[in-house]
Design a protein around this motif. Structure first.
Motif, PDB file in Angstrom:
ATOM      1  N   ILE A 338       0.652  -1.019   0.112  1.00  0.00           N
ATOM      2  CA  ILE A 338      -0.138  -0.111  -0.158  1.00  0.00           C
ATOM      3  C   ILE A 338       0.724   1.189  -0.124  1.00  0.00           C
ATOM      4  CG2 ILE A 338      -0.436   0.063   2.368  1.00  0.00           C
ATOM      5  CD1 ILE A 338      -3.150   0.658  -0.072  1.00  0.00           C
ATOM      6  N   ASP A 339       1.952   1.160   0.540  1.00  0.00           N
ATOM      7  CA  ASP A 339       3.153   2.261   0.466  1.00  0.00           C
ATOM      8  C   ASP A 339       3.448   2.487  -1.038  1.00  0.00           C
ATOM      9  OD1 ASP A 339       3.006   2.912   3.428  1.00  0.00           O
ATOM     10  OD2 ASP A 339       4.664   1.676   3.559  1.00  0.00           O
ATOM     11  N   ARG A 342       0.633   4.126  -3.004  1.00  0.00           N
ATOM     12  CA  ARG A 342       0.674   5.556  -2.516  1.00  0.00           C
ATOM     13  C   ARG A 342       1.312   6.381  -3.283  1.00  0.00           C
ATOM     14  NH1 ARG A 342       1.998   9.604   0.864  1.00  0.00           N
ATOM     15  NH2 ARG A 342       0.073  11.107   1.610  1.00  0.00           N
ATOM     16  N   VAL A 406      -1.335   6.333   4.951  1.00  0.00           N
ATOM     17  CA  VAL A 406      -1.964   4.868   5.024  1.00  0.00           C
ATOM     18  C   VAL A 406      -2.672   4.856   6.205  1.00  0.00           C
ATOM     19  CG1 VAL A 406      -1.107   2.503   5.220  1.00  0.00           C
ATOM     20  CG2 VAL A 406       0.014   3.960   3.621  1.00  0.00           C
ATOM     21  N   ILE A 420      -5.871   3.586   1.503  1.00  0.00           N
ATOM     22  CA  ILE A 420      -5.562   5.122   1.201  1.00  0.00           C
ATOM     23  C   ILE A 420      -6.849   5.613   0.882  1.00  0.00           C
ATOM     24  CG2 ILE A 420      -2.990   4.834   1.147  1.00  0.00           C
ATOM     25  CD1 ILE A 420      -3.427   4.818  -1.926  1.00  0.00           C
TER      26      ILE A 420
END
Length: 486
Positions: A338-339, A342, A406, A420
Motif C-alpha cells: 500500500i505504501d 500511494r 496509509v 488510502i
C-alpha cells in the motif's frame, strides 16, 4: 424551511416498534422499521391535555381496550419511567401522544393475530436471551439489581414480560410490513411529488462528498487455513463421537461475537427469505436435522453448522466460526504494497482510479475506481452531516484530490487491512435538484406513499375493531379516530 419543519413534524410515533421494548433494550433493539410521516393538518382545538396530572390516574385501572388487548393505566407510567431511565428526551412529548402510540401498537398486534401472522417463538426467545445478556454486560452481571430496577420478583418473571413485549413488537412490526408490502413509486409519481412542493419550501441538502479508497488485505497462507479446518473437524468429531456439546464449543471457541454468547445460535433462517451469504445457505439447507456440516469457507472465515431443527421453511442453526491467523510477514508485505501504491498515485504515475482498479483487494469498489457507495442512498454521495463517524474521522481535513496517509483498519471480514483514501468530488449545500438528488427525492416520495397507505389502513381497521377509551384519556387529542367521533 417550512418543508423541513414539516418533515420533522411528520415523523410520528406510529411507525416505530413498541416504545416499551426500546426502554428495556436500547442497545440491542433500537428502532426497527421506518417511522410514519403524518401529513400536517389544520389544528383542532380540543380540551387541554388533562392526562399530565399523574395523581388522577389509578394504579391498575383499564385505560383502553383494543380488540383483544387491554392497556392499563400503569402501562403508560411504566413506559415513561423506562424511557427516562434510558435518558430519553421526552420534552415536548405529552402523555397523550405516548398513550396514542400504545394504542397503535396494540392495534397492529391485534390485527396481526387476526391475519394469522406467525410468531417465530425461537427467534423471540433468542432475542430475549441476547437482551438480558446485553443488559447484564452493562451492569456487571447484577441480576438482582436488574430485577429491582424493573420491579420483578424473579428472573423468570422478567423473562416472561420481556417475551410478551418482544412478541407484541414482532407482531406489530410484521403487520406494518404487511400493510406497505408492494407499495412502490413510479418515476412519474416522484416527479409529481417534487413538483407539488412549493419552490420556496424545497429541502436543502447538506454538503456532499464522493469518497474513494484503495484497500490491501494481508494474504492468508494455506497452512493457516488448513489449521482452522483441522480444528473445526476436531470439534465436529468430538460432538459426534464423544457426545460433547456443540453449544459449549461455540461458546468457548467461535469468533462470531454476535452469536457465540448464545452458543452459536443464529436468527432463524427461512428458505423464502434468505439473509445469510450464499455459501452458508447452501450448506445449511442441505443438512438433515441434528447433522453437523463439514468445514466450509465464506468471506468471514471457516464454519461448521449444526442444524438443530427444521420447521417447514424455517431452519434453526448454530455455527462455529474460526478465522485463520495472519502472519507478521503477510502484514508487512501488505503494508509495503500500500505504501508503494500511494507513492505511485502521489507522484502522478497513476491516477487514484487506475491504481484502485489495478491494486485494490476490495472487489466492491475497485472496478468503480475505488468509489464508495452510500448504503442509504445507493449512489456515490455522502452527506457530510450524516456520514459514518469512522469515515468522517478518516477523511476529515482531507482536501479534494489529495491522498490520505496509509490507514490501518478492520471490518467484519478482515481483522486487519490497509487503505488510502481520497475525496474525488465535493458538492456544497444546495436546494434539492430533481436530477441530481433523484434518489433522495424518490425516498421521500415513497415514505409519503407509505404514510398514505398506513393512514388508509388504520382508518379502516379502527372502524372494524372494538375500541374503548376510558376516563381522562377520552380528553386527549389523537391523530387517529380512536374515539370514533369522526
Amino acid at each position: 424551511m417550512i418543508f423541513q419543519k414539516m418533515l420533522l413534524k411528520i415523523i410520528s410515533f406510529r411507525f416505530t416498534t413498541n416504545i416499551l421494548s426500546i426502554c428495556y433494550f436500547l442497545l440491542f433493539v433500537g428502532v426497527v422499521g421506518g417511522q410514519e410521516i403524518i401529513l400536517e393538518e389544520a389544528p383542532v382545538k380540543k380540551a387541554k391535555d388533562s392526562v399530565v396530572n399523574k395523581a388522577r390516574i389509578k394504579a391498575d385501572g383499564v385505560a383502553a381496550v383494543i380488540g383483544d388487548f387491554i392497556v392499563l393505566e400503569s402501562d403508560l407510567d411504566r413506559e415513561i419511567a423506562q424511557l427516562e431511565a434510558q435518558g430519553a428526551d421526552l420534552s415536548g412529548v405529552s402523555r397523550c401522544e405516548l398513550f396514542g402510540k400504545l394504542l397503535e401498537d396494540k392495534l397492529y398486534a391485534h390485527q396481526a393475530i387476526q391475519d394469522s401472522v406467525i410468531v417465530n417463538e425461537l427467534y423471540i426467545q433468542s432475542l430475549v436471551e441476547q437482551q438480558i445478556q446485553g443488559i447484564l454486560a452493562q451492569t456487571q452481571g447484577d441480576m438482582q439489581g436488574l430485577l429491582k430496577f424493573y420491579k420483578k420478583e424473579s428472573e423468570q418473571a422478567l423473562r416472561d414480560e420481556m417475551y410478551e413485549i418482544n412478541k407484541n413488537s414482532y407482531l406489530a412490526r410484521e403487520m406494518q410490513k404487511k400493510v406497505i408490502d408492494g407499495v412502490e413509486v413510479t418515476p412519474e409519481e416522484v416527479r409529481t411529488f417534487f413538483n407539488d412542493i412549493p419552490k420556496d419550501e424545497r429541502p436543502t441538502f447538506g454538503t456532499e462528498l464522493k469518497v474513494a479508497q484503495i484497500v490491501v488485505v494481508p494474504e492468508v497462507t494455506e497452512a493457516a487455513k488448513q489449521e482452522v479446518i483441522n480444528k473445526l473437524k476436531g470439534f465436529k468429531r468430538d460432538v459426534e463421537e464423544n457426545g460433547s456439546s456443540f453449544t459449549t464449543k461455540a461458546l468457548f471457541y467461535s469468533e462470531d461475537l454476535g452469536s457465540k454468547n448464545n452458543g452459536g445460535l443464529l436468527p432463524t433462517m427461512n428458505r423464502k427469505q434468505p439473509r445469510m451469504v450464499k455459501e452458508f445457505r447452501d450448506v445449511a439447507f442441505n443438512l438433515q436435522e441434528g447433522e453437523i456440516s463439514d468445514p466450509f469457507e465464506t468471506d468471514f472465515g471457516f464454519h461448521i453448522i449444526y442444524l438443530e431443527k427444521i420447521r417447514g421453511q424455517e431452519y434453526e442453526v448454530r455455527h462455529i466460526l474460526l478465522r485463520p491467523e495472519i502472519t507478521p510477514d503477510a502484514i508487512k508485505k501488505a503494508k509495503d504494497e500500500i505504501d508503494k501504491v500511494r507513492e505511485l498515485v502521489v507522484s502522478g504515475k497513476l491516477s487514484f482510479a487506475e491504481a484502485a482498479r489495478e491494486f485494490s483487494d476490495e472487489e466492491e469498489t475497485k472496478y468503480e475506481g475505488g468509489k464508495l457507495t452510500n448504503p442509504t442512498t445507493q449512489d456515490f454521495n455522502f452527506e457530510l452531516t450524516k456520514m459514518d463517524t469512522e469515515m468522517y474521522t478518516q477523511i476529515q481535513g482531507l482536501e479534494d484530490g489529495k491522498v490520505s496517509e496509509v490507514i490501518q483498519d478492520e471490518d467484519r471480514v478482515n481483522r486487519i487491512k490497509f487503505k488510502i483514501m481520497t475525496v474525488t468530488d465535493r458538492i456544497d449545500d444546495h436546494e434539492a435538484d430533481f436530477a441530481r438528488d433523484y434518489l433522495k427525492i424518490k425516498e421521500l416520495a415513497l415514505q409519503d406513499k407509505h404514510v398514505r397507505a398506513i393512514d388508509k389502513w388504520q382508518k379502516e381497521i379502527i372502524e372494524e375493531t372494538y375500541v374503548k377509551i376510558n376516563g381522562v384519556y377520552r380528553d386527549c387529542e389523537y391523530q387517529s379516530n380512536w374515539l370514533k367521533t369522526q
